[in-house]
Design a protein around this motif. Sequence first.
Motif, PDB file in Angstrom:
ATOM      1  N   THR A   8     -32.157  19.126 -36.597  1.00  0.00           N
ATOM      2  CA  THR A   8     -32.463  17.958 -35.788  1.00  0.00           C
ATOM      3  C   THR A   8     -31.490  16.845 -36.078  1.00  0.00           C
ATOM      4  O   THR A   8     -30.905  16.745 -37.146  1.00  0.00           O
ATOM      5  CB  THR A   8     -33.904  17.482 -36.078  1.00  0.00           C
ATOM      6  N   PRO A   9     -31.321  15.943 -35.109  1.00  0.00           N
ATOM      7  CA  PRO A   9     -30.407  14.838 -35.330  1.00  0.00           C
ATOM      8  C   PRO A   9     -30.899  13.957 -36.454  1.00  0.00           C
ATOM      9  O   PRO A   9     -32.070  13.859 -36.739  1.00  0.00           O
ATOM     10  CB  PRO A   9     -30.429  14.108 -33.976  1.00  0.00           C
ATOM     11  N   ALA A  10     -29.945  13.293 -37.070  1.00  0.00           N
ATOM     12  CA  ALA A  10     -30.313  12.377 -38.153  1.00  0.00           C
ATOM     13  C   ALA A  10     -31.135  11.242 -37.603  1.00  0.00           C
ATOM     14  O   ALA A  10     -31.008  10.831 -36.478  1.00  0.00           O
ATOM     15  CB  ALA A  10     -29.050  11.857 -38.836  1.00  0.00           C
ATOM     16  N   SER A  11     -31.989  10.710 -38.420  1.00  0.00           N
ATOM     17  CA  SER A  11     -32.839   9.613 -38.022  1.00  0.00           C
ATOM     18  C   SER A  11     -32.861   8.581 -39.120  1.00  0.00           C
ATOM     19  O   SER A  11     -32.503   8.846 -40.252  1.00  0.00           O
ATOM     20  CB  SER A  11     -34.250  10.138 -37.703  1.00  0.00           C
ATOM     21  N   SER A  12     -33.307   7.393 -38.782  1.00  0.00           N
ATOM     22  CA  SER A  12     -33.384   6.340 -39.783  1.00  0.00           C
ATOM     23  C   SER A  12     -34.608   6.502 -40.663  1.00  0.00           C
ATOM     24  O   SER A  12     -34.737   5.829 -41.668  1.00  0.00           O
ATOM     25  CB  SER A  12     -33.435   4.967 -39.091  1.00  0.00           C
ATOM     26  N   ASP A  13     -35.510   7.406 -40.279  1.00  0.00           N
ATOM     27  CA  ASP A  13     -36.709   7.611 -41.074  1.00  0.00           C
ATOM     28  C   ASP A  13     -36.383   8.441 -42.316  1.00  0.00           C
ATOM     29  O   ASP A  13     -35.550   9.334 -42.276  1.00  0.00           O
ATOM     30  CB  ASP A  13     -37.777   8.340 -40.249  1.00  0.00           C
ATOM     31  N   PRO A  14     -37.065   8.181 -43.423  1.00  0.00           N
ATOM     32  CA  PRO A  14     -36.795   8.932 -44.650  1.00  0.00           C
ATOM     33  C   PRO A  14     -37.298  10.365 -44.536  1.00  0.00           C
ATOM     34  O   PRO A  14     -38.242  10.640 -43.812  1.00  0.00           O
ATOM     35  CB  PRO A  14     -37.598   8.154 -45.707  1.00  0.00           C
ATOM     36  N   LEU A 324     -49.161   9.352 -53.123  1.00  0.00           N
ATOM     37  CA  LEU A 324     -49.793   8.031 -53.165  1.00  0.00           C
ATOM     38  C   LEU A 324     -48.871   6.946 -52.621  1.00  0.00           C
ATOM     39  O   LEU A 324     -49.324   6.013 -51.937  1.00  0.00           O
ATOM     40  CB  LEU A 324     -50.200   7.704 -54.598  1.00  0.00           C
ATOM     41  N   ALA A 325     -47.585   7.044 -52.916  1.00  0.00           N
ATOM     42  CA  ALA A 325     -46.642   6.034 -52.428  1.00  0.00           C
ATOM     43  C   ALA A 325     -46.449   6.147 -50.927  1.00  0.00           C
ATOM     44  O   ALA A 325     -46.293   5.132 -50.227  1.00  0.00           O
ATOM     45  CB  ALA A 325     -45.307   6.183 -53.148  1.00  0.00           C
ATOM     46  N   ARG A 326     -46.463   7.355 -50.384  1.00  0.00           N
ATOM     47  CA  ARG A 326     -46.330   7.549 -48.946  1.00  0.00           C
ATOM     48  C   ARG A 326     -47.440   6.837 -48.194  1.00  0.00           C
ATOM     49  O   ARG A 326     -47.250   6.333 -47.095  1.00  0.00           O
ATOM     50  CB  ARG A 326     -46.361   9.054 -48.641  1.00  0.00           C
ATOM     51  N   GLU A 327     -48.620   6.770 -48.809  1.00  0.00           N
ATOM     52  CA  GLU A 327     -49.761   6.118 -48.168  1.00  0.00           C
ATOM     53  C   GLU A 327     -49.923   4.674 -48.616  1.00  0.00           C
ATOM     54  O   GLU A 327     -50.930   4.033 -48.311  1.00  0.00           O
ATOM     55  CB  GLU A 327     -51.037   6.910 -48.470  1.00  0.00           C
ATOM     56  N   SER A 328     -48.933   4.170 -49.384  1.00  0.00           N
ATOM     57  CA  SER A 328     -48.902   2.784 -49.862  1.00  0.00           C
ATOM     58  C   SER A 328     -50.019   2.455 -50.843  1.00  0.00           C
ATOM     59  O   SER A 328     -50.321   1.286 -51.075  1.00  0.00           O
ATOM     60  CB  SER A 328     -48.945   1.802 -48.678  1.00  0.00           C
ATOM     61  N   VAL A 329     -50.644   3.463 -51.431  1.00  0.00           N
ATOM     62  CA  VAL A 329     -51.570   3.219 -52.533  1.00  0.00           C
ATOM     63  C   VAL A 329     -50.771   2.796 -53.759  1.00  0.00           C
ATOM     64  O   VAL A 329     -51.202   1.949 -54.539  1.00  0.00           O
ATOM     65  CB  VAL A 329     -52.402   4.482 -52.833  1.00  0.00           C
ATOM     66  N   LEU A 330     -49.595   3.386 -53.921  1.00  0.00           N
ATOM     67  CA  LEU A 330     -48.587   2.924 -54.868  1.00  0.00           C
ATOM     68  C   LEU A 330     -47.442   2.313 -54.067  1.00  0.00           C
ATOM     69  O   LEU A 330     -47.364   2.510 -52.844  1.00  0.00           O
ATOM     70  CB  LEU A 330     -48.080   4.093 -55.725  1.00  0.00           C
ATOM     71  N   PRO A 331     -46.533   1.574 -54.712  1.00  0.00           N
ATOM     72  CA  PRO A 331     -45.405   0.991 -53.963  1.00  0.00           C
ATOM     73  C   PRO A 331     -44.644   2.049 -53.170  1.00  0.00           C
ATOM     74  O   PRO A 331     -44.337   3.133 -53.673  1.00  0.00           O
ATOM     75  CB  PRO A 331     -44.533   0.392 -55.080  1.00  0.00           C
ATOM     76  N   GLN A 332     -44.314   1.736 -51.917  1.00  0.00           N
ATOM     77  CA  GLN A 332     -43.710   2.716 -51.015  1.00  0.00           C
ATOM     78  C   GLN A 332     -42.350   3.224 -51.494  1.00  0.00           C
ATOM     79  O   GLN A 332     -41.963   4.342 -51.152  1.00  0.00           O
ATOM     80  CB  GLN A 332     -43.570   2.117 -49.616  1.00  0.00           C
ATOM     81  N   ARG A 333     -41.647   2.439 -52.292  1.00  0.00           N
ATOM     82  CA  ARG A 333     -40.334   2.897 -52.751  1.00  0.00           C
ATOM     83  C   ARG A 333     -40.454   4.130 -53.643  1.00  0.00           C
ATOM     84  O   ARG A 333     -39.487   4.883 -53.818  1.00  0.00           O
ATOM     85  CB  ARG A 333     -39.609   1.778 -53.493  1.00  0.00           C
ATOM     86  N   LEU A 334     -41.652   4.381 -54.193  1.00  0.00           N
ATOM     87  CA  LEU A 334     -41.858   5.569 -55.015  1.00  0.00           C
ATOM     88  C   LEU A 334     -42.013   6.834 -54.172  1.00  0.00           C
ATOM     89  O   LEU A 334     -42.123   7.936 -54.709  1.00  0.00           O
ATOM     90  CB  LEU A 334     -43.092   5.395 -55.908  1.00  0.00           C
ATOM     91  N   ALA A 335     -42.001   6.692 -52.848  1.00  0.00           N
ATOM     92  CA  ALA A 335     -42.082   7.849 -51.958  1.00  0.00           C
ATOM     93  C   ALA A 335     -40.699   8.371 -51.582  1.00  0.00           C
ATOM     94  O   ALA A 335     -40.588   9.290 -50.756  1.00  0.00           O
ATOM     95  CB  ALA A 335     -42.857   7.493 -50.688  1.00  0.00           C
ATOM     96  N   TYR A 336     -39.643   7.828 -52.178  1.00  0.00           N
ATOM     97  CA  TYR A 336     -38.288   8.246 -51.804  1.00  0.00           C
ATOM     98  C   TYR A 336     -38.077   9.730 -52.070  1.00  0.00           C
ATOM     99  O   TYR A 336     -38.356  10.250 -53.153  1.00  0.00           O
ATOM    100  CB  TYR A 336     -37.246   7.435 -52.576  1.00  0.00           C
ATOM    101  N   ALA A 346     -38.028   9.755 -56.487  1.00  0.00           N
ATOM    102  CA  ALA A 346     -38.619   8.574 -57.121  1.00  0.00           C
ATOM    103  C   ALA A 346     -39.796   8.963 -58.006  1.00  0.00           C
ATOM    104  O   ALA A 346     -39.944   8.458 -59.126  1.00  0.00           O
ATOM    105  CB  ALA A 346     -39.066   7.577 -56.058  1.00  0.00           C
ATOM    106  N   GLY A 347     -40.619   9.878 -57.526  1.00  0.00           N
ATOM    107  CA  GLY A 347     -41.748  10.343 -58.332  1.00  0.00           C
ATOM    108  C   GLY A 347     -41.281  11.071 -59.576  1.00  0.00           C
ATOM    109  O   GLY A 347     -41.844  10.906 -60.657  1.00  0.00           O
ATOM    110  N   SER A 348     -40.247  11.876 -59.422  1.00  0.00           N
ATOM    111  CA  SER A 348     -39.701  12.620 -60.549  1.00  0.00           C
ATOM    112  C   SER A 348     -39.136  11.684 -61.608  1.00  0.00           C
ATOM    113  O   SER A 348     -39.387  11.847 -62.805  1.00  0.00           O
ATOM    114  CB  SER A 348     -38.616  13.588 -60.067  1.00  0.00           C
ATOM    115  N   LEU A 349     -38.368  10.693 -61.172  1.00  0.00           N
ATOM    116  CA  LEU A 349     -37.780   9.739 -62.117  1.00  0.00           C
ATOM    117  C   LEU A 349     -38.856   8.899 -62.804  1.00  0.00           C
ATOM    118  O   LEU A 349     -38.729   8.553 -63.981  1.00  0.00           O
ATOM    119  CB  LEU A 349     -36.780   8.844 -61.393  1.00  0.00           C
ATOM    120  N   THR A 350     -39.912   8.572 -62.068  1.00  0.00           N
ATOM    121  CA  THR A 350     -41.006   7.804 -62.659  1.00  0.00           C
ATOM    122  C   THR A 350     -41.685   8.605 -63.766  1.00  0.00           C
ATOM    123  O   THR A 350     -41.965   8.089 -64.852  1.00  0.00           O
ATOM    124  CB  THR A 350     -42.040   7.427 -61.585  1.00  0.00           C
ATOM    125  N   GLN A 351     -41.946   9.891 -63.494  1.00  0.00           N
ATOM    126  CA  GLN A 351     -42.562  10.731 -64.520  1.00  0.00           C
ATOM    127  C   GLN A 351     -41.636  10.861 -65.723  1.00  0.00           C
ATOM    128  O   GLN A 351     -42.086  10.813 -66.874  1.00  0.00           O
ATOM    129  CB  GLN A 351     -42.891  12.109 -63.952  1.00  0.00           C
TER     130      GLN A 351
END
Length: 515
Positions: A8-14, A324-336, A346-351
Amino acid sequence: MSHQTPNTPASSDPPGLSRRTLGVPALVFMTIAASAPLTVVAGGYPSNFAVNGVMGVPLSFIVLGVALTLFTVGYAAMSTKIRNAGAFYAYIAQGLGKRTGVASSFLALTAYNCIQVAVYGLFGFASAAFINAKTGSDIPWWATAGVAFLVVGWLGVNKVDLSVRVVAVMVGLEFLAVIIFDVAAFVVQPEGVSSTGLLPGDLFTAGVGGVLAFSIASFMGFESAAIYSEETKNPTRSIARATYISVAVIAAFYAFSAWAMMTATGPSQIVEASREMGPELMFAFIGQNVGTIMADIAQVLFLTSLFAALLAFHNAVARYIFSLARESVLPQRLAYVDGHTHAPVAGSLTQSAIALIAIVIFAVAGTGSELGPLFPVLTLFTWLSNTAALGLVFLMVLVSLSVWGYFRTNHHGHSLWTRLIAPLLSALALGLVCVLIFVNFDALIGSTGSSPLSWILPAIALLPGAAGLWWGHHLKNKKPAIYDGIGHGGEGDPGDELPSVQQSSDSHVLQTPQV
């Protein structure tokens, strides 16, 4: 946010987690790796026999296997309807309510981080002791733990199938090592082969609570297949099959191998020998009866068993954080998520950061300790692994109750046994085990008397749930859009069946609450 397939074409969504990657064998390897079979056989059995002095350790695995099979009935049914890397969190949120779901997510993050970090203590001690014995060096435990930390961190930010391949090889080899031990045990049999250890009277005696509390820890990780539900080829079937297989294999294998250890040592000697030799009991037997080279190989595989567990729990924590970050229960940047590897970076680096902090703290605290080289085993490993066991068993009780809550208004074609009877029986059985862990916590952490740790560590396991309830209440009142999406982050993906050619070229939509 949209997950784009390579066509699929690239998108601005993560990007999201990789899709259609893991099959049943991969899931089974990852779940069994978390249980660390060789670690349980070499370390868990002697500890159980030594502390409790009860002969019924083999039977305890059968009893717990039945209880966990009851748990799997409802758990597997939920997995056909809910796909979410948060697993326990999503199931409880949709079965018992969103605030309870957030509370459970805090409990799960604490428990999985505790067990992952705990294993570094045992790995560091065992690997440093092995290297020092063979080379005459004096490497500290934290140095070898640090090397494992770097490798786990690197694998955690790469494609999940790379981790699966590493784990599959390690699990296969450790099974082989235990099978060789089992065969040798029944060949040597100094007191002959008997049914001791398998009879009800051997288990259901004064120390049954301690035995079950020890043995349930050996199953930790069996439930983790659902964490990979968004990366599974056929989640409606694969999660259930992998979990049933894992429970059956772990229960049967552990029961048989515990019986083999009793046969190898002799039922009349097993308790005393376990107290004297601990984890060396298995390796000494192999060295005497199979050969020194095989004993050395078994010790190396013991280390790879621990490493496989480190990697399995690391991946589990990373996906919980992502969910949890994807749903904004945790900061969204942790959903990278990395666009190429589809790893929850982001989750891996946090752990990894949490693990590094713990290793550093215990390395400093152990300097000059009177416990000597055993410091990381008697503190880091013992304290946090039992803390994790309490938290995970409590979570399984909540999951069992959530099955009833989820299917109460819509049966989805499931029988009364699946949606009510088996889950309630599971909740009762696991609730009893949870109480036994709490009551026997002093013995589990090796304390000879009343210790502040017997309430501090359980508080670490359970109090995050109270913080989660408060945070869920806060989200409901202050951020209702986020609250409404709790537990639904993996929905909107392709159908349960394998996609057609046309479907596979379409993007997969993940419903993310708008902030």
